[in-house]
Enzyme design. Sequence first.
Site, PDB file in Angstrom:
ATOM      1  N   CYS A 128      -0.190   1.278   0.661  1.00 51.24           N
ATOM      2  CA  CYS A 128      -0.947   0.084   0.288  1.00 51.24           C
ATOM      3  C   CYS A 128      -0.163  -1.173   0.645  1.00 51.24           C
ATOM      4  O   CYS A 128       0.795  -1.541  -0.049  1.00 51.24           O
ATOM      5  CB  CYS A 128      -1.245   0.116  -1.216  1.00 51.24           C
TER       6      CYS A 128
ATOM      7  N   CYS B 191      -0.264  -4.008  -1.919  1.00 50.36           N
ATOM      8  CA  CYS B 191       0.610  -3.783  -3.079  1.00 50.36           C
ATOM      9  C   CYS B 191       2.080  -3.996  -2.720  1.00 50.36           C
ATOM     10  O   CYS B 191       2.822  -4.613  -3.464  1.00 50.36           O
ATOM     11  CB  CYS B 191       0.467  -2.356  -3.610  1.00 50.36           C
ATOM     12  N   ASP B 192       2.508  -3.450  -1.584  1.00 53.53           N
ATOM     13  CA  ASP B 192       3.953  -3.337  -1.319  1.00 53.53           C
ATOM     14  C   ASP B 192       4.475  -4.216  -0.190  1.00 53.53           C
ATOM     15  O   ASP B 192       5.692  -4.331  -0.026  1.00 53.53           O
ATOM     16  CB  ASP B 192       4.295  -1.866  -0.984  1.00 53.53           C
TER      17      ASP B 192
END
Length: 324
Positions: free
Chosen positions: A148, A151-152
């Site tokens: 993701c 997200c990261d």
Amino acid sequence: MSKNANHGPHDSKGAKNLYDVIIIGSGPAGFTAGIYTSRAKLKTLIISGSLPGGQLMTTSEVENYPGFPNGIFGPELMMNMRQQAERFGTTVVDDEVLNVDFKNRPFLISTHSESYEGRAILLCTGASPRKLGIDGEQEFGGKGVSYCATCDGPFFKGEEIAVIGGGDTAIEEATFLTKFGKSVKIIHRREFLRASKILQEKAFENSKIQFIWNHVVTRIGGNKKIESIDIKDLTTGKIQNLSIGGLFVAIGHEPNTSILKDQLELDDKGYVVLKDSTRTSVEGVFAAGDVHDYRYRQAVTAAGFGCMAALDVEKWLSEKKIHA
Ligand code: NAP
């Protein structure tokens, strides 16, 4: 409980295991729904599934969930959501659903250790990123291997990044990752992309993106974190080693719907089909989060769908006059 309950063949098991709503899955959609339904005084059960807390339990810091200006660790966020749902009376059992029966009412849900009946069911089983299934993938999960970018991505500032896949997600994520990475290599098993033309054009124009066509990743290596990958040329069979600091796997998701086959309408990729807001093809069965939403897949959107589904459940039970 109900005075006008629609009693079916499963009622013989008694009221102990009979709930107004059973929520299957315990990610942001499931817990948000539980907060709403238990606050609405519906007898609520959440069956957590094999990964209690869902996908966020496997991420490190979450920086884009509103309300946490300094970020929050995924597991902590999920524990907070669980406690909030329990505070209003939601029962949470850490078990896995093996079978559902939507043909009779109340609906019957069987886990490893117990059977439960629900007047309404809310499916929040989510989706799982498709895995490459190669050496090092599991070992370096959360240590440089991510599924993701939203997200990261910010954790990979200044790194050489590789993205695997040729669909919309891979191209969108690669473009997003150029904000952080020194360079982004898209490694794809064909020599053309399946992503939409507009996304392709943006990526082709981006000087930080390079394409490696007709290649697959065969091994992920490193020490405490990822350091390199082996990639294989599918036309020559030649393998080379690339130094990288981050690997984003974007080869699609698989909805967690294997227990739902033959019970309600799924689309050709296995996602739950919604008919009206969060209602599914079976009256009294609702769905929220990644189990139907292949597009946004964010914790905050899943939580939003969980809220919508809880309000839909409450309205439906009240219309049918089948709750206390
Ligand atoms: P997808 O369209 O299924 O693409 C998956 C990609 O991964 C394909 O290029 C596929 O290669 C590759 N792949 C699959 N298994 C592989 C493996 N084992 N090894 C190497 N490569 C592999 O998935 P997605 O990109 O996540 O998109 C899912 C859906 O969401 C699509 O309908 C998409 O349009 C939609 N979506 C839309 C947007 C948007 O509109 N902005 C953004 C994201 C997603 P092949 O091409 O060779 O099959």
